[in-house]
Design a protein around this motif. Structure first.
Motif, PDB file in Angstrom:
ATOM      1  N   LEU A 128      44.136  29.402  66.106  1.00  0.00           N
ATOM      2  CA  LEU A 128      45.500  29.086  65.680  1.00  0.00           C
ATOM      3  C   LEU A 128      45.672  27.586  65.474  1.00  0.00           C
ATOM      4  N   LEU A 129      44.995  26.784  66.285  1.00  0.00           N
ATOM      5  CA  LEU A 129      45.041  25.334  66.104  1.00  0.00           C
ATOM      6  C   LEU A 129      44.502  24.957  64.730  1.00  0.00           C
ATOM      7  N   GLY A 130      43.394  25.554  64.337  1.00  0.00           N
ATOM      8  CA  GLY A 130      42.816  25.274  63.032  1.00  0.00           C
ATOM      9  C   GLY A 130      43.708  25.695  61.878  1.00  0.00           C
ATOM     10  N   GLN A 131      44.547  26.703  62.134  1.00  0.00           N
ATOM     11  CA  GLN A 131      45.483  27.178  61.106  1.00  0.00           C
ATOM     12  C   GLN A 131      46.813  26.429  61.159  1.00  0.00           C
ATOM     13  N   LYS A 132      46.912  25.458  62.066  1.00  0.00           N
ATOM     14  CA  LYS A 132      48.130  24.652  62.277  1.00  0.00           C
ATOM     15  C   LYS A 132      49.324  25.512  62.728  1.00  0.00           C
ATOM     16  N   LYS A 133      49.050  26.648  63.355  1.00  0.00           N
ATOM     17  CA  LYS A 133      50.113  27.512  63.890  1.00  0.00           C
ATOM     18  C   LYS A 133      50.336  27.152  65.355  1.00  0.00           C
ATOM     19  N   LEU A 134      50.911  25.974  65.551  1.00  0.00           N
ATOM     20  CA  LEU A 134      50.953  25.382  66.885  1.00  0.00           C
ATOM     21  C   LEU A 134      51.815  26.181  67.860  1.00  0.00           C
ATOM     22  N   LEU A 135      52.984  26.592  67.438  1.00  0.00           N
ATOM     23  CA  LEU A 135      53.882  27.276  68.365  1.00  0.00           C
ATOM     24  C   LEU A 135      53.303  28.619  68.828  1.00  0.00           C
ATOM     25  N   ALA A 136      52.513  29.252  67.973  1.00  0.00           N
ATOM     26  CA  ALA A 136      51.904  30.531  68.337  1.00  0.00           C
ATOM     27  C   ALA A 136      50.853  30.381  69.435  1.00  0.00           C
ATOM     28  N   ILE A 137      50.348  29.161  69.610  1.00  0.00           N
ATOM     29  CA  ILE A 137      49.335  28.910  70.636  1.00  0.00           C
ATOM     30  C   ILE A 137      49.921  29.084  72.033  1.00  0.00           C
ATOM     31  N   LEU A 196      45.952  21.905  75.073  1.00  0.00           N
ATOM     32  CA  LEU A 196      46.567  22.496  73.885  1.00  0.00           C
ATOM     33  C   LEU A 196      48.090  22.363  73.933  1.00  0.00           C
ATOM     34  N   GLN A 197      48.670  22.541  75.110  1.00  0.00           N
ATOM     35  CA  GLN A 197      50.127  22.386  75.228  1.00  0.00           C
ATOM     36  C   GLN A 197      50.556  20.948  74.940  1.00  0.00           C
ATOM     37  N   SER A 198      49.760  19.985  75.351  1.00  0.00           N
ATOM     38  CA  SER A 198      50.057  18.576  75.030  1.00  0.00           C
ATOM     39  C   SER A 198      50.000  18.342  73.526  1.00  0.00           C
ATOM     40  N   ILE A 199      49.025  18.937  72.873  1.00  0.00           N
ATOM     41  CA  ILE A 199      48.896  18.814  71.415  1.00  0.00           C
ATOM     42  C   ILE A 199      50.117  19.434  70.727  1.00  0.00           C
ATOM     43  N   ILE A 200      50.560  20.586  71.210  1.00  0.00           N
ATOM     44  CA  ILE A 200      51.741  21.247  70.646  1.00  0.00           C
ATOM     45  C   ILE A 200      52.960  20.320  70.752  1.00  0.00           C
ATOM     46  N   MET A 201      53.132  19.734  71.928  1.00  0.00           N
ATOM     47  CA  MET A 201      54.304  18.868  72.145  1.00  0.00           C
ATOM     48  C   MET A 201      54.288  17.657  71.218  1.00  0.00           C
TER      49      MET A 201
END
Length: 204
Positions: A128-137, A196-201
Motif C-alpha cells: 500500500l505504501l508503494g501505491q501511495k494509499k497511506l491511510l489504508a496502511i 509506517l505510522q510516522s510516514i502516514i502522519m
C-alpha cells in the motif's frame, strides 16, 4: 525497468515478500520435527542473506538518487526494520542448531504462527505504501500492534509454563532464550508498523 524513484518501493516490496516467505518456511518447519537443525539454520541464514542484499541495494540507490519518493530517512528506517525481522528469525534458527533443538514445542509453534500473521500484515502495508494509499496502511499497523501484544502475552505464558514443567536447568535456559528471541522479533514487526505510522502522519 523501474525508474529510479520507484526502485525503493519495489525493493521494500521484495523485502516484505521475503519476510513472508521466510515466516512461512519457519512455521512449516516448527510444525513438525527438525531432523537436521544445522541444515535448517543454514536455510534461514540464506533467507537473511537475501534480505541483506536488498538492504544493500536500497542504500546504494539512496547514495545515487537526489529525489526520493518519501524521506530518505524513512526509507532507511524501514529497510533496517524489515532487515531486523529477518535477522530475528535467523537468530532463532541458529539457536536450534546451537542447542540441538529437533522437536519445537507448542509455544514455539504459536510464536511462529504469530510471526507469520505479522508478515502478512507487513506485506500488505508495504504494498500500500508503494501505491501511495497511506491511510489504508493504518489498519495493518493496528493489526501489527495487536500481534505484538499477542507476542507479549505468549512470552509471559510460555515462561510461566516453562518454570512449572521443566526441571532440567539447561533445557530451561535454552527454551527461555528462544522464547525471548521470538518475542523480540514480534517487537521488530511492531517497529515496522510504528515507522509506517510516522510516514502516514508526515505525508497525509
Amino acid at each position: 525497468m523501474f525508474r529510479k524513484k520507484d526502485i525503493f518501493f519495489k525493493t521494500l516490496e521484495d523485502m516484505a515478500d521475503l519476510i513472508l516467505e521466510t515466516t512461512e518456511r519457519f512455521l512449516a518447519a516448527v510444525n513438525s520435527d527438525i531432523p537436521d537443525p544445522s541444515a535448517f539454520s543454514k536455510e534461514m541464514k540464506d533467507y537473511e542473506h537475501r534480505g541483506d542484499q536488498f538492504a544493500h541495494l536500497i542504500i546504494t540507490e539512496l547514495n545515487k538518487t537526489f529525489i526520493t519518493p518519501i524521506e530518505r530517512e524513512d526509507i532507511l528506517d524501514l529497510t533496517k526494520l524489515l532487515d531486523d525481522v529477518l535477522d530475528g528469525i535467523e537468530a532463532v534458527a541458529s539457536r536450534f542448531d546451537m542447542y540441538h533443538v529437533k522437536k519445537p514445542d507448542g509455544n514455539i509453534r504459536k510464536f511462529a504462527d504469530c510471526l507469520n500473521r505479522s508478515a502478512v500484515e507487513i506485506k500488505s502495508a508495504i504494498y500500500l505504501l508503494g501505491q501511495k494509499k497511506l491511510l489504508a496502511i493504518q489498519t495493518h499497523c493496528v493489526k501489527l500492534n495487536e500481534l505484538e501484544n499477542e507476542g507479549d502475552d505468549l512470552l509471559r505464558e510460555s515462561v510461566k509454563t516453562l518454570f512449572l514443567n521443566v526441571k532440567d536447568p539447561i533445557e530451561l535456559i535454552k527454551l527461555k532464550e528462544i522464547y525471548e528471541r521470538l518475542e523480540q522479533t514480534t517487537d521488530s514487526c511492531e517497529d515496522v508498523a510504528n515507522t509506517l505510522q510516522s510516514i502516514i502522519m508526515r505525508n497525509s
